[in-house]
Design a protein around this motif. Structure first.
Motif, PDB file in Angstrom:
ATOM      1  N   SER A   1     -14.914 -19.588 -18.335  1.00 29.87           N
ATOM      2  CA  SER A   1     -14.190 -20.784 -16.819  1.00 29.87           C
ATOM      3  C   SER A   1     -14.229 -22.601 -16.355  1.00 29.87           C
ATOM      4  O   SER A   1     -14.698 -22.676 -17.632  1.00 29.87           O
ATOM      5  CB  SER A   1     -15.383 -20.589 -15.425  1.00 29.87           C
ATOM      6  OG  SER A   1     -15.381 -21.246 -14.282  1.00 29.87           O
ATOM      7  N   GLY A   2     -12.916 -22.457 -15.791  1.00 29.02           N
ATOM      8  CA  GLY A   2     -13.285 -23.908 -15.424  1.00 29.02           C
ATOM      9  C   GLY A   2     -12.331 -24.593 -14.326  1.00 29.02           C
ATOM     10  O   GLY A   2     -11.025 -23.959 -13.567  1.00 29.02           O
ATOM     11  N   ILE A   3     -12.721 -25.515 -13.523  1.00 24.22           N
ATOM     12  CA  ILE A   3     -11.824 -25.652 -12.237  1.00 24.22           C
ATOM     13  C   ILE A   3     -12.307 -28.125 -12.249  1.00 24.22           C
ATOM     14  O   ILE A   3     -12.760 -27.648 -13.309  1.00 24.22           O
ATOM     15  CB  ILE A   3     -13.094 -25.393 -11.429  1.00 24.22           C
ATOM     16  CG1 ILE A   3     -14.627 -25.551 -11.286  1.00 24.22           C
ATOM     17  CG2 ILE A   3     -12.746 -23.775 -10.876  1.00 24.22           C
ATOM     18  CD1 ILE A   3     -15.043 -25.637  -9.688  1.00 24.22           C
ATOM     19  N   GLY A   4     -11.216 -28.266 -11.338  1.00 24.56           N
ATOM     20  CA  GLY A   4     -11.454 -29.454 -11.368  1.00 24.56           C
ATOM     21  C   GLY A   4     -10.361 -29.894 -11.107  1.00 24.56           C
ATOM     22  O   GLY A   4      -9.519 -29.204  -9.813  1.00 24.56           O
ATOM     23  N   SER A   5      -9.942 -30.880 -11.468  1.00 33.14           N
ATOM     24  CA  SER A   5      -8.484 -32.318 -11.080  1.00 33.14           C
ATOM     25  C   SER A   5      -7.741 -32.903 -11.748  1.00 33.14           C
ATOM     26  O   SER A   5      -8.470 -33.579 -13.096  1.00 33.14           O
ATOM     27  CB  SER A   5      -9.265 -33.211 -10.226  1.00 33.14           C
ATOM     28  OG  SER A   5      -9.854 -33.827 -10.369  1.00 33.14           O
ATOM     29  N   LEU A   6      -6.625 -32.889 -11.848  1.00 34.50           N
ATOM     30  CA  LEU A   6      -5.586 -33.233 -13.095  1.00 34.50           C
ATOM     31  C   LEU A   6      -4.792 -34.399 -12.256  1.00 34.50           C
ATOM     32  O   LEU A   6      -4.595 -34.533 -11.636  1.00 34.50           O
ATOM     33  CB  LEU A   6      -4.946 -33.073 -14.353  1.00 34.50           C
ATOM     34  CG  LEU A   6      -5.528 -31.597 -14.984  1.00 34.50           C
ATOM     35  CD1 LEU A   6      -4.619 -30.606 -15.523  1.00 34.50           C
ATOM     36  CD2 LEU A   6      -6.638 -31.892 -15.565  1.00 34.50           C
TER      37      LEU A   6
ATOM     38  N   LEU B   1      -7.381 -24.623 -11.070  1.00 35.64           N
ATOM     39  CA  LEU B   1      -7.642 -23.267 -10.429  1.00 35.64           C
ATOM     40  C   LEU B   1      -8.579 -21.948 -11.179  1.00 35.64           C
ATOM     41  O   LEU B   1      -9.399 -21.525 -10.872  1.00 35.64           O
ATOM     42  CB  LEU B   1      -6.145 -22.901  -9.942  1.00 35.64           C
ATOM     43  CG  LEU B   1      -5.764 -23.342  -8.245  1.00 35.64           C
ATOM     44  CD1 LEU B   1      -4.645 -22.807  -8.467  1.00 35.64           C
ATOM     45  CD2 LEU B   1      -6.545 -24.132  -7.783  1.00 35.64           C
ATOM     46  N   THR B   2      -8.007 -22.171 -12.481  1.00 38.45           N
ATOM     47  CA  THR B   2      -8.604 -21.109 -13.297  1.00 38.45           C
ATOM     48  C   THR B   2      -7.709 -22.540 -15.304  1.00 38.45           C
ATOM     49  O   THR B   2      -7.232 -22.990 -15.144  1.00 38.45           O
ATOM     50  CB  THR B   2      -7.606 -19.795 -13.607  1.00 38.45           C
ATOM     51  OG1 THR B   2      -5.745 -20.005 -13.887  1.00 38.45           O
ATOM     52  CG2 THR B   2      -8.207 -19.333 -12.300  1.00 38.45           C
ATOM     53  N   LEU B   3      -8.990 -21.858 -15.963  1.00 41.35           N
ATOM     54  CA  LEU B   3      -8.913 -22.822 -17.497  1.00 41.35           C
ATOM     55  C   LEU B   3      -9.426 -21.565 -17.737  1.00 41.35           C
ATOM     56  O   LEU B   3     -10.734 -20.629 -17.824  1.00 41.35           O
ATOM     57  CB  LEU B   3      -9.377 -24.006 -17.786  1.00 41.35           C
ATOM     58  CG  LEU B   3      -9.249 -24.210 -18.691  1.00 41.35           C
ATOM     59  CD1 LEU B   3      -8.015 -24.888 -19.022  1.00 41.35           C
ATOM     60  CD2 LEU B   3     -10.346 -25.670 -19.163  1.00 41.35           C
ATOM     61  N   ALA B   4      -8.668 -21.000 -19.507  1.00 44.66           N
ATOM     62  CA  ALA B   4      -9.318 -19.996 -20.281  1.00 44.66           C
ATOM     63  C   ALA B   4      -8.466 -20.087 -20.965  1.00 44.66           C
ATOM     64  O   ALA B   4      -8.019 -21.122 -21.690  1.00 44.66           O
ATOM     65  CB  ALA B   4      -9.418 -18.395 -19.949  1.00 44.66           C
ATOM     66  N   GLY B   5      -9.786 -19.313 -22.144  1.00 52.21           N
ATOM     67  CA  GLY B   5      -9.112 -19.868 -23.846  1.00 52.21           C
ATOM     68  C   GLY B   5     -10.253 -19.904 -25.028  1.00 52.21           C
ATOM     69  O   GLY B   5     -11.057 -19.098 -24.421  1.00 52.21           O
TER      70      GLY B   5
ATOM     71  N   LEU C   1      -5.006 -22.215 -24.899  1.00 54.55           N
ATOM     72  CA  LEU C   1      -6.355 -22.475 -23.257  1.00 54.55           C
ATOM     73  C   LEU C   1      -4.497 -22.165 -22.741  1.00 54.55           C
ATOM     74  O   LEU C   1      -3.521 -22.780 -22.669  1.00 54.55           O
ATOM     75  CB  LEU C   1      -6.658 -24.173 -23.248  1.00 54.55           C
ATOM     76  CG  LEU C   1      -7.259 -24.805 -24.553  1.00 54.55           C
ATOM     77  CD1 LEU C   1      -7.655 -26.054 -23.700  1.00 54.55           C
ATOM     78  CD2 LEU C   1      -8.367 -23.562 -24.039  1.00 54.55           C
ATOM     79  N   HIS C   2      -4.573 -21.361 -21.999  1.00 55.21           N
ATOM     80  CA  HIS C   2      -4.405 -21.507 -20.674  1.00 55.21           C
ATOM     81  C   HIS C   2      -5.158 -21.522 -18.755  1.00 55.21           C
ATOM     82  O   HIS C   2      -6.134 -22.049 -19.175  1.00 55.21           O
ATOM     83  CB  HIS C   2      -3.827 -20.347 -20.222  1.00 55.21           C
ATOM     84  CG  HIS C   2      -3.083 -19.600 -21.085  1.00 55.21           C
ATOM     85  ND1 HIS C   2      -2.551 -17.725 -21.107  1.00 55.21           N
ATOM     86  CD2 HIS C   2      -2.163 -19.641 -22.360  1.00 55.21           C
ATOM     87  CE1 HIS C   2      -1.466 -17.728 -22.216  1.00 55.21           C
ATOM     88  NE2 HIS C   2      -1.683 -18.767 -22.292  1.00 55.21           N
TER      89      HIS C   2
ATOM     90  N   VAL D   1     -16.636 -26.923 -16.483  1.00 49.77           N
ATOM     91  CA  VAL D   1     -16.220 -25.944 -17.988  1.00 49.77           C
ATOM     92  C   VAL D   1     -17.544 -25.081 -18.171  1.00 49.77           C
ATOM     93  O   VAL D   1     -18.309 -26.067 -18.962  1.00 49.77           O
ATOM     94  CB  VAL D   1     -15.572 -26.743 -18.838  1.00 49.77           C
ATOM     95  CG1 VAL D   1     -14.547 -25.644 -20.234  1.00 49.77           C
ATOM     96  CG2 VAL D   1     -14.043 -27.344 -18.182  1.00 49.77           C
ATOM     97  N   LEU D   2     -17.150 -23.787 -18.203  1.00 47.82           N
ATOM     98  CA  LEU D   2     -18.066 -23.428 -18.814  1.00 47.82           C
ATOM     99  C   LEU D   2     -18.234 -22.688 -20.557  1.00 47.82           C
ATOM    100  O   LEU D   2     -17.331 -21.993 -20.145  1.00 47.82           O
ATOM    101  CB  LEU D   2     -18.550 -22.002 -18.282  1.00 47.82           C
ATOM    102  CG  LEU D   2     -19.998 -21.087 -18.876  1.00 47.82           C
ATOM    103  CD1 LEU D   2     -21.011 -21.811 -19.483  1.00 47.82           C
ATOM    104  CD2 LEU D   2     -20.265 -20.134 -17.849  1.00 47.82           C
ATOM    105  N   LEU D   3     -18.320 -23.563 -21.615  1.00 45.70           N
ATOM    106  CA  LEU D   3     -18.590 -22.675 -22.812  1.00 45.70           C
ATOM    107  C   LEU D   3     -18.749 -21.241 -23.282  1.00 45.70           C
ATOM    108  O   LEU D   3     -20.401 -21.751 -22.979  1.00 45.70           O
ATOM    109  CB  LEU D   3     -17.849 -23.815 -23.599  1.00 45.70           C
ATOM    110  CG  LEU D   3     -17.308 -24.651 -23.507  1.00 45.70           C
ATOM    111  CD1 LEU D   3     -16.860 -25.716 -24.964  1.00 45.70           C
ATOM    112  CD2 LEU D   3     -15.208 -24.438 -23.475  1.00 45.70           C
ATOM    113  N   ALA D   4     -18.744 -20.639 -23.749  1.00 47.62           N
ATOM    114  CA  ALA D   4     -18.931 -19.833 -24.600  1.00 47.62           C
ATOM    115  C   ALA D   4     -19.565 -20.373 -26.635  1.00 47.62           C
ATOM    116  O   ALA D   4     -18.105 -19.763 -26.796  1.00 47.62           O
ATOM    117  CB  ALA D   4     -18.522 -17.922 -24.416  1.00 47.62           C
TER     118      ALA D   4
END
Length: 131
Positions: free
Chosen positions: A34-39, A62-66, A75-76, A103-106
């Motif tokens: 999961s990932g959120i934030g601003s650019l 809004l979303t971040l995954a990969g 990454l998308h 961001v949450l990394l596994a």
């Protein structure tokens, strides 16, 4: 699996920062859960496009995954602008954090992820092997 929550700082380049965090954790395999934030700057390759689209302005992640492999990432993300329009695609180097990125990394210490050429697709695709 080991979870690694991160907060990236203003000015950080999203993709290299995530790759560095995985390396610093001594891991060769991770997924972005999961990932959120601003650019303040976004670098996105749209579906089927050859060129990367670079956008300057204020964007919300809004979303971040990969996946993050030892030799590259896939990454998308989806972003919204100040009018609420949404755009998504491949997140490339040059996505610069404006205020934060959470961001949450596994981390997958028992696995190795690598990108290798795939004849069927013509791209470097994910190869998964046990460590």
């Amino acid at each position: 699996m080991k979870l690694l929550p991160l907060r990236l700082q203003p000015g950080d380049d999203l993709r290299p920062a995530l790759e560095q965090a995985v390396r610093q954790a001594g891991c060769d395999a991770a997924f972005v859960l999961s990932g959120i934030g601003s650019l303040g700057r976004a670098s996105i390759r749209l579906a089927g496009a050859e060129q990367t689209l670079v956008l300057d302005g204020e964007y919300e992640i809004l979303t971040l995954a990969g996946s993050i492999a030892s030799n590259g990432s896939h990454l998308h993300m989806s972003l919204s602008d100040r009018e609420g329009r949404v755009l998504g695609g491949h997140a490339g180097p040059g996505c610069i954090v404006r205020t934060t990125a959470e961001v949450l990394l596994a981390l997958l210490p028992d696995w190795q992820l690598r990108r290798e050429p795939d004849e069927a697709t013509g791209y470097a695709e994910l190869k998964i092997t046990p460590s």
